[in-house]
Design an enzyme around this catalytic site. Sequence first.
Site, PDB file in Angstrom:
ATOM      1  CD  GLU A 164      -3.176  -0.891   2.052  1.00  0.00           C
ATOM      2  OE1 GLU A 164      -2.957  -0.285   3.113  1.00  0.00           O
ATOM      3  OE2 GLU A 164      -4.284  -1.369   1.753  1.00  0.00           O
ATOM      4  CD  GLU A 321      -4.229  -5.943   2.520  1.00  0.00           C
ATOM      5  OE1 GLU A 321      -4.933  -5.266   3.278  1.00  0.00           O
ATOM      6  OE2 GLU A 321      -3.008  -5.772   2.397  1.00  0.00           O
ATOM      7  CD  GLU A 369      -3.089  -4.606  10.923  1.00  0.00           C
ATOM      8  OE1 GLU A 369      -3.444  -3.696  10.151  1.00  0.00           O
ATOM      9  OE2 GLU A 369      -2.417  -5.582  10.568  1.00  0.00           O
TER      10      GLU A 369
HETATM   11  C1  GAL Z   1      -4.381  -2.786   4.870  1.00  0.00           C
HETATM   12  C2  GAL Z   1      -2.937  -3.237   4.997  1.00  0.00           C
HETATM   13  C3  GAL Z   1      -2.822  -4.519   5.792  1.00  0.00           C
HETATM   14  C4  GAL Z   1      -3.653  -4.453   7.037  1.00  0.00           C
HETATM   15  C5  GAL Z   1      -5.079  -4.131   6.661  1.00  0.00           C
HETATM   16  C6  GAL Z   1      -6.026  -4.058   7.830  1.00  0.00           C
HETATM   17  O1  GAL Z   1      -4.471  -1.433   4.567  1.00  0.00           O
HETATM   18  O2  GAL Z   1      -2.379  -3.423   3.731  1.00  0.00           O
HETATM   19  O3  GAL Z   1      -1.467  -4.744   6.108  1.00  0.00           O
HETATM   20  O4  GAL Z   1      -3.126  -3.473   7.870  1.00  0.00           O
HETATM   21  O5  GAL Z   1      -5.110  -2.871   6.036  1.00  0.00           O
HETATM   22  O6  GAL Z   1      -7.325  -3.702   7.403  1.00  0.00           O
END
Ligand code: GAL
Length: 634
Positions: A164, A321, A369
Amino acid sequence: MTTPRHPATPPRLRHFYDKLRSPGYGGDYNPEQWGPEVHVEDAQLMKQAGVNLVSLGIFAWAQCEPAPGAYDFDWLDGHMDRLAATGVCVTLATMTASPPPWMAVEHPETLPVMADGTVLYPGARQHWCPSSPVYREHAVRFVERLAERYADHPALALWHIGNEFGCHESRHCHCAVSTEAFRGWLRARYGTVDALNDAWSTDFWSQRYTGFDQIFTPRTAPSFRNPTQQLDYQRFSSDELLACYRAERDALDRITPHIPVTTNFVPVAKTLDLFAWAEHLDVISYDSYPDPHDAQSFQHTAFGFDVMRGLRGGQPWLLMEQAPSAVNWRRRNGRKPRGRMRLDSWQAVAHGADSVLFFQWRASRGGAEKFHSAMVPHGGPDHPLHREVAALGEELAAHPDLLGSVPERADVALLLDWPNWWAVELDAHPADIAFLDAAHAHHRPFHDAAVATDVVPVTGDFSPYKILVVPHLYAVSEADAQRVKDYVRAGGTLVMSYFSGITDEHDRVHLGGYPGPFRDLLGLTVDEFDPRPNGTWAEEIRLEGAEAVETFDSGAPSVTRHAYGDGVAWYLATRPGPQDFRRLVDRVCEESGVHPVLPDLLPGAYARTRVTADGSRIHIVLDEGERGVTVRRD
Ligand code: GAL
């Protein structure tokens, strides 16, 4: 009827498709957070859940290079081997999104600096200055070791560079190194300081420069900063991040020319000019995080997916993702109701995704997270969410021919231009315009009418489209404006909204009356902007050939229509409310012969079509209500 297009698939992407065999299914896999018993269970569960693709090692640089130049890949070998034995392909991360803590100690100049001078320290992630040669050298050296090690590993299917780019505060840096880099970038763009003075209108407020060494990044200042300085700094920042990406990609291309390369983009973010980035990826990847509490999110997500498909001219892309259920980073993190994950996943596939991947495989035990949902929740494999995950894996595997199938082209295109986005949101304007909200508002009536939309750049080919929707094209060069006019002259239908055609690519006003180069096309002149206290935008328009189709309460024109060449140009001097916008769009579609993707959809549903290698058409019908997803084949 629309016709499919056949965007060129980069040859090395075929290698990836050959390995996958059916749409990619899986997620970010972070085995470094777990011990051996869990790894064994992971392999079993992945097999049972139909996982065929994982993204490995996104944040594992610290494990792989615990001290400068000291590499430890042994642990990673074991995971690569196990995944290969399990039949799971690997999108291997280059791991450079987050440097190991030692880098900040040995090279503090790699830390990013905010506009007000605040230094961003390690302890979270992505704490590096995009212009730092030291960071780039370390990143490339690391990537070379990684690529050499795994070049011929049977699990390796795709490279995932960084993570990202531009998603955190480090997207813009104002340190001394960045300032020098900005000066170099400006020298390359303008050649002479006089050319820069001219482009930046520096005769205003005593800003005239006599040397590039007097120029700073747009740091915190007493009042409005020079708009063109801000605009160029946005361009520069996107280019600097792209240079980081390209440095790694070049290393990978040298060592593993047979392996395709991607990086994952943040949900339609302002930071990066994605049309400029897209040519440097073999396949676009996207991270989608709709808010389950937001009633608009289904449509906004559809727009984001249309953008991703548009970046490489309609080529399928990867959903890299999404969350199986809740995220952890909103103030209040709604869970997805049962069935929603399936709907979100099929929505991506309908809009051209060749994979359904999640963040992340197994919910973390610790770290920031730990409350983010995962394919294997803290409750383990008996959790209802994991059962839903396994069922979806099975369902997708039953449609192997979706992989690489061509998303059918739409009849409507929406124009998106990042430099315009940056420019239209600059300060000191008649009123604030939030461009992404505007793009969503222009996309919504088509979405609600079940009419498909593509997204095109300002330099794109508009000719295949019956309707071109242009929200607030404020900053536009004469040449690009001419291309829009040529499209209408040749028979296209344009829907353009207010505050378009106002400035050139340097944010200097097109003189002679608004909207500059579009006046004859639209058959009108805007004499004054008239933003109202209630937040609506209005304009005082003089008709010069256009007819008023709608009016303000005062009787003055608010929506106009003008025949131009063989086409028609509509102009919106205000943003109609949702119902009025829909009525207008229905009329424009009818006049242009544009129809919903399928004729027999029930209210509230919409469909997208993909065409498989053998020419059969797969329609995916999506409904946010009870009916969910239906897959139909002709
Ligand atoms: C994304 C990121 C991941 C994780 C995810 C959580 O933006 O690429 O590594 O942090 O968010 O929602």
